[in-house]
Design a protein around this motif. Sequence first.
Motif, PDB file in Angstrom:
ATOM      1  N   ALA A  16       7.445 -18.418  24.404  1.00  0.00           N
ATOM      2  CA  ALA A  16       7.622 -17.060  24.940  1.00  0.00           C
ATOM      3  C   ALA A  16       9.110 -16.761  25.088  1.00  0.00           C
ATOM      4  O   ALA A  16       9.572 -15.648  24.765  1.00  0.00           O
ATOM      5  N   PHE A  17       9.861 -17.756  25.525  1.00  0.00           N
ATOM      6  CA  PHE A  17      11.306 -17.588  25.704  1.00  0.00           C
ATOM      7  C   PHE A  17      11.976 -17.308  24.344  1.00  0.00           C
ATOM      8  O   PHE A  17      12.842 -16.428  24.243  1.00  0.00           O
ATOM      9  N   VAL A  18      11.567 -18.049  23.329  1.00  0.00           N
ATOM     10  CA  VAL A  18      12.151 -17.867  21.986  1.00  0.00           C
ATOM     11  C   VAL A  18      11.863 -16.449  21.471  1.00  0.00           C
ATOM     12  O   VAL A  18      12.750 -15.769  20.944  1.00  0.00           O
ATOM     13  N   VAL A  19      10.617 -16.000  21.659  1.00  0.00           N
ATOM     14  CA  VAL A  19      10.253 -14.653  21.195  1.00  0.00           C
ATOM     15  C   VAL A  19      11.061 -13.594  21.950  1.00  0.00           C
ATOM     16  O   VAL A  19      11.559 -12.633  21.354  1.00  0.00           O
ATOM     17  N   LEU A  20      11.215 -13.807  23.253  1.00  0.00           N
ATOM     18  CA  LEU A  20      12.007 -12.864  24.052  1.00  0.00           C
ATOM     19  C   LEU A  20      13.461 -12.832  23.577  1.00  0.00           C
ATOM     20  O   LEU A  20      14.079 -11.764  23.495  1.00  0.00           O
ATOM     21  N   ALA A  21      13.975 -14.028  23.260  1.00  0.00           N
ATOM     22  CA  ALA A  21      15.356 -14.110  22.772  1.00  0.00           C
ATOM     23  C   ALA A  21      15.502 -13.322  21.468  1.00  0.00           C
ATOM     24  O   ALA A  21      16.487 -12.606  21.252  1.00  0.00           O
ATOM     25  N   ILE A  22      14.484 -13.462  20.582  1.00  0.00           N
ATOM     26  CA  ILE A  22      14.519 -12.715  19.314  1.00  0.00           C
ATOM     27  C   ILE A  22      14.464 -11.210  19.597  1.00  0.00           C
ATOM     28  O   ILE A  22      15.182 -10.412  18.974  1.00  0.00           O
ATOM     29  N   ALA A  23      13.645 -10.835  20.573  1.00  0.00           N
ATOM     30  CA  ALA A  23      13.490  -9.418  20.902  1.00  0.00           C
ATOM     31  C   ALA A  23      14.777  -8.832  21.465  1.00  0.00           C
ATOM     32  O   ALA A  23      15.042  -7.633  21.326  1.00  0.00           O
ATOM     33  N   CYS A  24      15.589  -9.668  22.123  1.00  0.00           N
ATOM     34  CA  CYS A  24      16.844  -9.181  22.731  1.00  0.00           C
ATOM     35  C   CYS A  24      17.916  -8.902  21.682  1.00  0.00           C
ATOM     36  O   CYS A  24      18.873  -8.177  21.932  1.00  0.00           O
ATOM     37  N   VAL A  25      17.776  -9.524  20.492  1.00  0.00           N
ATOM     38  CA  VAL A  25      18.773  -9.338  19.441  1.00  0.00           C
ATOM     39  C   VAL A  25      18.361  -8.138  18.591  1.00  0.00           C
ATOM     40  O   VAL A  25      17.177  -7.964  18.301  1.00  0.00           O
ATOM     41  N   GLY A  26      19.351  -7.317  18.233  1.00  0.00           N
ATOM     42  CA  GLY A  26      19.049  -6.156  17.408  1.00  0.00           C
ATOM     43  C   GLY A  26      20.125  -5.933  16.366  1.00  0.00           C
ATOM     44  O   GLY A  26      21.111  -6.683  16.300  1.00  0.00           O
ATOM     45  N   ILE A  27      19.938  -4.931  15.533  1.00  0.00           N
ATOM     46  CA  ILE A  27      20.935  -4.612  14.502  1.00  0.00           C
ATOM     47  C   ILE A  27      21.151  -3.095  14.493  1.00  0.00           C
ATOM     48  O   ILE A  27      20.200  -2.330  14.676  1.00  0.00           O
ATOM     49  N   ASN A  28      22.401  -2.680  14.360  1.00  0.00           N
ATOM     50  CA  ASN A  28      22.692  -1.247  14.255  1.00  0.00           C
ATOM     51  C   ASN A  28      23.768  -1.016  13.190  1.00  0.00           C
ATOM     52  O   ASN A  28      24.119  -1.969  12.464  1.00  0.00           O
ATOM     53  N   SER A  29      24.271   0.171  13.097  1.00  0.00           N
ATOM     54  CA  SER A  29      25.202   0.507  12.009  1.00  0.00           C
ATOM     55  C   SER A  29      26.521  -0.257  12.113  1.00  0.00           C
ATOM     56  O   SER A  29      27.243  -0.410  11.122  1.00  0.00           O
ATOM     57  N   LYS A  30      26.841  -0.738  13.325  1.00  0.00           N
ATOM     58  CA  LYS A  30      28.131  -1.446  13.505  1.00  0.00           C
ATOM     59  C   LYS A  30      27.997  -2.959  13.337  1.00  0.00           C
ATOM     60  O   LYS A  30      28.936  -3.632  12.940  1.00  0.00           O
ATOM     61  N   GLY A  31      26.855  -3.477  13.668  1.00  0.00           N
ATOM     62  CA  GLY A  31      26.679  -4.930  13.592  1.00  0.00           C
ATOM     63  C   GLY A  31      25.462  -5.373  14.347  1.00  0.00           C
ATOM     64  O   GLY A  31      24.438  -4.679  14.362  1.00  0.00           O
TER      65      GLY A  31
END
Lengths: 413, 343
Positions: A31-46
Amino acid sequence: MVLRQTLAILGDAYRELNAKKMFWITLALSAFVVLAIACVGINSKGISVLWWTFPVDVFNTAIVSPALFYKLIFIGFGFKFWLTWAATILALISTASLIPDFVAGGSIDLMLSKPIARLRLFLTKYATGLLFVGLQVMVFSVASFLVIGIRGGVWDWKIFVAVPLVLLFFSYLYCVCVLIGIVTRSTIAALLLTVLFWFVLFLLHSGEQSLNLFKLNAEEQTATLEARAEPLSDQIAKSKAVIAQLSEAPTDETAEARGRREGELATKNASLTGLELRQQSTAKDLESYRASLGRLKLWHDVLFSVKTALPKTSETMELLQRVLTSSDETSKLEDAEQQRREERGTRRRDADAAKRDADNEADRGGPGFSPSVVRRQEEINRSRSVWWILGTSVAFEALVLAVACTIFVRRDF
Amino acid sequence: MTDFAIDLKDVDKLYGGVFSRRVHALRGVDMRVGRGEIFGLLGPNGAGKSTLVKILMTVIRATRAMGTVLGRPVGNKPTLARVGYLPEHHRFPDYLTGRQVIEFYGAMSGVSRHERRKRAAELLDFVGMGKWADTRVRGYSKGMRQRVGIAQTLVNSPDLVIWDEPTDGVDPVGRRDIRQMTVELKRKGTTVMLNSHLLSELEMVCDRVAILVQGKVSSQGTIDELTVHRQRYEIEVSAGDSHVDAGVRKALAGWLPDGALEGRLEGGQTLKANFDSPHLPALITVSTADAQPVQPIIDALRNARLTVRAVKPIRPSLEDLFMEAVTDPVTGRTLAPGAKEGA
């Protein structure tokens, strides 16, 4: 009665897993790993982590779509790191005791005294060992599916291919664990020898991949040298013809013209000597590469044959990447990365010429391996058939299970 | 349908092989257990009792075995649905409660979900564990585990139950309860086979016993059958101030001619006189289980004005039988424990 007994054994296995703290610890970590993945995102800058954005040249929405980004994170971190390393180790720790406990005196007597064939009893018990991983990976995949859907905007059912793949991967190791557990009746021996077996598989895979890289590199170098050798011969022949021509003095040659001719002859001779030296050097290098290519092919064939007979853990996990990402999707990312390397190389060439070669070499993905070699290696890996990867691995598993079954069925407890 | 719950012929088990020591644990066992009876299997340590039971329950494969269990060949798996088995040193999963243990092994015996739930509740009450039904096994004492163990053998309403050391680690109250359960099972028509070292316990409940020594059945039958040739009457006689030996010799002169101490009655029974001292009571032994042949001797003694202090029918105990079975008739020493080595 068969269904009733099977359900009873599966129910008991669930209760056993439920009673083990490790099951819940692993689930919490998942669950922690999935949450960590969910916290990371991508946008036009990086790349963004929660509220913060970190500018990255390659990873931005102009180059990588959010869907591909999350898939890559799922494959690279969730799947390759968490499920196939950390969670597998935890699963082995949890399940290594299942068979030794099962065949312990006082426990096995009760089970064998029931109207169930030994073979069915053993195989059902084996399947319950896989239940641990099955439940874990199913929960993880569902959570990842939701994260990729919500954050990446794509609902890709192919993510659930991870479930059978991780089960297969774990079963390659678990069958060995079961065999050792049956033979030694010791949890510690089963666990340690299985981890050792896994390490041997890892070494074998790394060795085969490295040898293949060296082999491809030698092939490329040989081809380059062969391509270089032919023009050299032509140049030498031409130079010799010119020198022969220059050596013959015309009858009406003036002293001035003679001086010029002899000067030109000396230059041509020097040039010929240089060409001949280069030809010799090329021939020597070619001979050396051909010899090492022969040795590399031999050793690679040996390792490949051994690997064919054993489970292919790494290739099995690579299959998910084949299913989830296409070459077209990743090529854009690879091109961008290549461009970034070149730009960096140019900047450094201007700044520090001496350091340039080393940097470029490092950028090419390894000590002396050109991008084309690395790409060919990837192509070869991708071209390995699913039958070769899964079929031979499952055949190994079936063989190990057959031995374990025979021991279990014939043993007096 | 055969009259025997267990009918074994020539059961042989040889352990070991090329790389390990060969041990001949069973050497042609012939044994019969009648339907509806309580049967005791006795024997010293290493005699092969557990091996025999494990062969019946398919835990061990016999080297050679003929015969039947509940009318089916030994080793027939479906038959085990009608058998309840409590192994010695059994180990239940400690994460299960007593109720779950019974339900789990019930399911393994093919009992339906509804039936095993009902049976689990009944059986937990039957073995006195109703209050502890939903406590995990890891919290149980040895005696409580034994009670739950017995309950799980009954969940499939078996025709035959085999209990290996059922009173192991159980206190006297528990032992009495287990004895009562055994009798109750017999009353319901269930065949019970007990494997135990507690001879006095077995003697109280068993209809028939078999004594296994060094992998062979040395004797089997009802306790009466096994002791009939060893039963006797003992007559204690005194003669007041007179010499008892002279009085007895005179009274029994017809059976003990010429002052002999041993003679025979008309029916072939042996008569023995034993005198410790002329002024101490004499002990006269008649080898018979029947009181009738003893009457003329009592009459003769009384006619000789001797005082008959006591007439006691003597039946050897199971322990006597056991000790006799495990004693070497030649050397008179107790046989070494364990099975015989080699083929």
